[in-house]
Design a protein around this motif. Structure first.
Motif: not given
Length: 94
Positions: A5-6, A8, A21, A23-26
């Motif tokens: 997604n990001c 990271c 994650c 960074n993006c919380n997915e």
């Protein structure tokens, strides 16, 4: 592993079922982040897993394998075939 997604990067070889994650919380333990996920077909390459409706949501698949790339790449042969198909049917704008 790399969050698709990001982008990271994670050094851990294991990912818990509800790990997200930083960074993006997915969710990281998802079809979308698995090495077995075929993005072109939007399904798993494994023949022994059950279908999952939310590919980005967390799941409890025992066959989950952390990916090792950022974005699923389309096979270069598939790209060439698509270009040849367009040319064959004059869909290339010429």
């Amino acid at each position: 592993m790399i969050c698709r997604n990001c982008g990271c990067r994670y050094e851990s070889r294991t990912v818990g079922f509800k790990t997200t994650c930083e960074n993006c919380n997915e969710y990281l333990h998802s079809c979308f982040n698995c090495a077995l996920y075929n993005s072109n077909a939007d399904r798993c390459r494994s023949l022994t897993t059950e279908a999952v409706s939310d590919r980005k949501g967390n799941n409890y698949c025992e066959e989950f394998t952390p990916n090792n790339d950022t974005v699923p790449e389309m096979d270069s042969g598939a790209v060439k075939s698509a270009v040849d198909f367009k040319a064959l049917f004059r869909m290339d704008g010429k």
